[in-house]
Design an enzyme around this catalytic site. Structure first.
Site, short mmCIF file in Angstrom:
data_model
loop_
_atom_site.label_atom_id
_atom_site.label_comp_id
_atom_site.label_asym_id
_atom_site.label_seq_id
_atom_site.Cartn_x
_atom_site.Cartn_y
_atom_site.Cartn_z
N ASP A 140 1.18 -1.36 0.21
CA ASP A 140 0.17 -0.24 0.43
C ASP A 140 1.04 1.30 0.16
O ASP A 140 0.39 2.48 -1.04
CB ASP A 140 -0.99 0.38 1.08
CG ASP A 140 -0.49 -0.74 2.65
OD1 ASP A 140 0.64 -0.49 2.88
OD2 ASP A 140 -1.69 -0.37 3.35
N GLY A 146 -3.56 -6.59 18.77
CA GLY A 146 -2.00 -7.02 18.75
C GLY A 146 -1.58 -8.10 17.89
O GLY A 146 -1.18 -8.20 18.42
N SER A 197 -6.75 -1.01 15.29
CA SER A 197 -6.48 0.28 15.56
C SER A 197 -7.37 1.53 14.98
O SER A 197 -8.21 2.43 15.51
CB SER A 197 -5.08 0.86 15.77
OG SER A 197 -4.42 0.55 14.32
N GLU A 222 -2.63 7.72 12.35
CA GLU A 222 -1.85 7.06 12.60
C GLU A 222 -0.74 7.61 12.63
O GLU A 222 0.47 6.89 12.47
CB GLU A 222 -2.54 5.60 11.82
CG GLU A 222 -1.90 4.42 11.63
CD GLU A 222 -2.47 3.43 13.26
OE1 GLU A 222 -1.92 3.26 13.76
OE2 GLU A 222 -3.83 3.21 12.88
N ASP A 245 -5.89 -0.13 6.19
CA ASP A 245 -6.64 -0.67 7.04
C ASP A 245 -7.67 -0.03 6.92
O ASP A 245 -8.69 -0.60 7.08
CB ASP A 245 -5.50 -1.30 7.68
CG ASP A 245 -4.37 -2.08 8.29
OD1 ASP A 245 -4.13 -2.66 7.34
OD2 ASP A 245 -3.82 -1.52 9.51
#
Ligand code: GLA
Length: 387
Positions: free
Chosen positions: A36, A124, A130, A162, A174
């Site tokens: 990406d 995680g 997130s 982020e 994401d």
């Protein structure tokens, strides 16, 4: 946990009833890893595991968050005038960053609010918990205050959080997958132009199994930024001769002919992965569309090998899971998914073999690594939304 349970937790914590509820999924990436931020293609989908929120507006500027997943952190409070990163605010920095950049983008958040969050994405595990919280906050703010924020803006704001608020130099995959996900579809996204198409995930008699190494992605962020830096270095050297803006613009042949421009051997391997993985992703989509599931699966395997040998982001835990998966009957393909360095892998497994697959891979993993992996059957679901 159901929304009505969350409602009653809200009632207990804040002494009133919430007004609205929201959901944002996690994601898996089928293929197209570490492409990406190299201007290549990715092929992720949203999953039905995700993060839920219930919330109610206040009359003043106070924002109060409580997470069922982090009860020891208690209620985290700040005002709309105090939207700076604060280490003590822990997980709430993700929603806080969203509030900050949504305001900075010119949307007026008129008042504060109270909010209870609960997620069932293993924390995680590299399934983007997130980004899920980021997009959840985005739809929540839009829904609570009737703000019309284009979905792509929320996605970009999530990435901005982020990159600038948290400090991870991640790409857009994401947030895009979580913002745009659609039930039973993968999203082929061109990360350079942001053009995308949905492709139905028809795997006949197969299921997608998520395999969690239970190794937390420690150090992942610094290693991630390091890989990104290596790709930038490779691009600069290739640009001495090639008029390109991103590694994702190169064909395999163009890369092979020009790779001598990259002086460092390790950097050359990183760039090779970025270029080959991008082409592999496009090919995988074609094979999937044509119903050639076996070839699709082989491309998935090749992706893992490239991430293991050239990009070097797998590690013994992911390799053990994936290599055990490859040996099982009825497996079309298996690979790590997400950033790597621990976290999750996926496997595409024939329905009737799922049970023995989980038993065998689980035993091989525990034997080698010394603790258990977890397995989940993935369902592909919708993107972030008000419920
Ligand atoms: C993480 C990042 C994404 C992407 C993947 C690797 O999930 O957040 O932007 O770079 O790693 O493909």
């Amino acid at each position: 946990m159901t929304i009505s349970t969350l409602d009653s937790i809200f009632q207990t914590i804040f002494n009133k009833a919430p007004e609205k509820s929201f959901f944002a999924p996690g994601r898996i990436n089928l293929i197209g890893e570490h492409t990406d931020y190299n201007g290549g293609h990715v092929f992720p989908c949203a999953i039905t595991y995700g993060t839920y929120a219930v919330a109610k507006r206040r009359d003043d500027q106070l924002v109060r968050f409580y997470s069922v997943n982090f009860p020891d952190k208690g209620v985290i409070e700040f005002t709309l005038e105090q939207l700076e990163y604060n280490k003590d605010h822990n997980w709430a920095n993700y929603p806080k960053g969203m509030l900050r950049y949504i305001s900075e983008a010119g949307y007026q958040i008129p008042t504060g609010f109270e909010c209870v969050i609960e997620g069932n994405i293993p924390n995680g595990a590299g399934l983007s918990s997130s980004a899920s919280i980021e997009l959840l906050t985005g739809v929540l703010v839009a829904g609570l205050f009737g703000l019309e924020i284009p979905r792509l803006d929320l996605i970009k704001i999530g990435k901005q959080v982020e990159n600038q608020f948290i400090g991870v130099n991640s790409g857009i995959m994401d947030q895009f997958a979580i913002g745009m996900g659609k039930k039973d579809a993968g999203i082929l996204l061109d990360c350079q132009t942001l053009k995308y198409e949905y492709a139905p995930i028809q795997l006949e008699n197969h299921k997608i199994i998520i395999m969690n190494t239970n190794k937390r992605r420690e150090l992942a962020d610094s290693k991630y930024n390091e890989r990104r830096g290596e790709c930038e270095e490779a691009l600069k050297q290739l640009q001495q001769k090639l008029p390109i803006e991103a590694l994702g613009q190169l064909s395999e042949a163009e890369f092979d002919e020009n790779q001598f421009l990259i002086t460092n051997e390790i950097v050359r391997k990183r760039a090779k992965h970025a270029v080959y993985e991008n082409i592999r992703t496009l090919r995988a989509l074609e094979e999937l569309k044509a119903g050639n599931l076996e070839t699709f699966g082989q491309l998935i395997n090749q992706s893992h090998i490239s991430l293991r040998d050239d990009y070097e982001v797998t590690g013994i835990e992911l390799d053990s899971l994936v290599e055990a998966a490859w040996k099982q009957p009825g497996v079309l393909g298996a690979r790590m998914t997400g950033a790597g360095f621990g976290g999750c892998a996926i496997a595409i497994v024939e329905n009737e073999q799922v049970e023995s697959f989980i038993a065998n891979v689980g035993a091989a993993y525990a034997d080698k690594i010394g603790y258990d992996a977890d397995f989940y059957v993935a369902s592909i679901g919708d993107g972030a939304k008000e419920l």
